[in-house]
Design an enzyme around this catalytic site. Structure first.
Site: not given
Length: 259
Positions: A50, A52, A111, A202
């Site tokens: 999921r 953001d 990622y 992040r």
């Protein structure tokens, strides 16, 4: 009911994230609305992760159950037609077994995070990168990143609203590289693990940016990790430079479609 795996690409800017929300646009909601145009009923799809608000997908994977036995190519084409003009594309579709699950069958997520280094405002890359106006020391950032690789308690790099049962995860790769592009030099972070905590990538990038800028020493990353305290984390990077770049499965459902 036949089950289908979907490889999904999307621009995250218009969405409040992947997950369906009652009063805000989401990637999941857009795909489920498109599915309802093909088979009029309520649809619920599951995804490998999921993302953001503002985070992008290069190769997100989801699955759906349909009543009709669809040809995978025609299903992709039909969904892409009904997804217009949302910046969401079904890149590939494959029929999978009934027990295959986009989230639980995955063995690895990858990622990518992009930082653009230049003083002039970004135009073509606006919304697709985190722009910084100072140079960054790639070697120092990699030295700091190396402290994070392996099995650790990542409480420091975990959002306070993370719902994961445990902060202990194994990070398989965190590689930092500088590349030249037509719009300016970029720093790319390549991150790979079986699963991630909320805001983990992040938090890594924001902390390592401080190392690259000279505000932190590489050893400070190790100290922050060992503190197992969210307050020890550096700034959390903005979402627009982050991409879900790929999901790996023991048997790639799209392998027979490649090439």
């Amino acid at each position: 009911m036949p089950r289908y795996a979907l490889q999904v690409e999307y621009h995250g800017a218009p969405f409040a994230g992947w997950q369906r929300q009652a009063d805000q646009p989401s990637v999941q909601g857009a795909i489920e609305e498109a599915l309802a145009k093909l088979e009029p009923r309520a649809h619920t799809i599951a995804a490998a992760g999921r993302t953001d608000a503002g985070v992008h997908g290069l190769a997100q994977v989801a699955h759906c159950d349909l009543e009709k036995d669809w040809d995978p190519f025609r299903l992709s084409e039909a969904l892409n037609y009904h997804l217009k003009p949302a910046p969401v594309a079904i890149v590939q579709t494959a029929q999978v077994s009934d027990d295959w699950h986009a989230r639980f069958s995955a063995r690895e997520r990858r990622y990518l995070f992009r930082i653009l280094i230049r003083r002039a405002p970004a135009t073509h890359q606006a919304g697709l990168v985190w722009q910084v106006r100072h140079d960054l020391d790639v070697a120092a950032m990699q030295e700091g990143a190396d402290h994070l690789i392996g099995l650790h308690d990542f409480t420091t790099f975990r959002s306070s609203i993370c719902q994961a049962a445990s902060p202990v995860k194994t990070l398989d790769e965190l590689r930092v590289e500088k590349i030249d592009t037509l719009t300016g030099p970029e720093i790319h972070f390549h991150v790979r693990a079986r699963s991630f905590l909320h805001n983990q990538v992040r938090s890594f990038v924001g902390t390592l940016e401080r190392v690259g800028a000279g505000s932190w020493a590489p050893e400070d990353v190790k100290s922050a990790l060992e503190a197992t305290n969210r307050a020890a984390c550096g700034p959390v990077s903005p979402p627009q430079g982050l991409y879900l770049a790929g999901v790996e499965y023991p048997d790639n459902p799209f392998s027979s479609l490649d090439g």
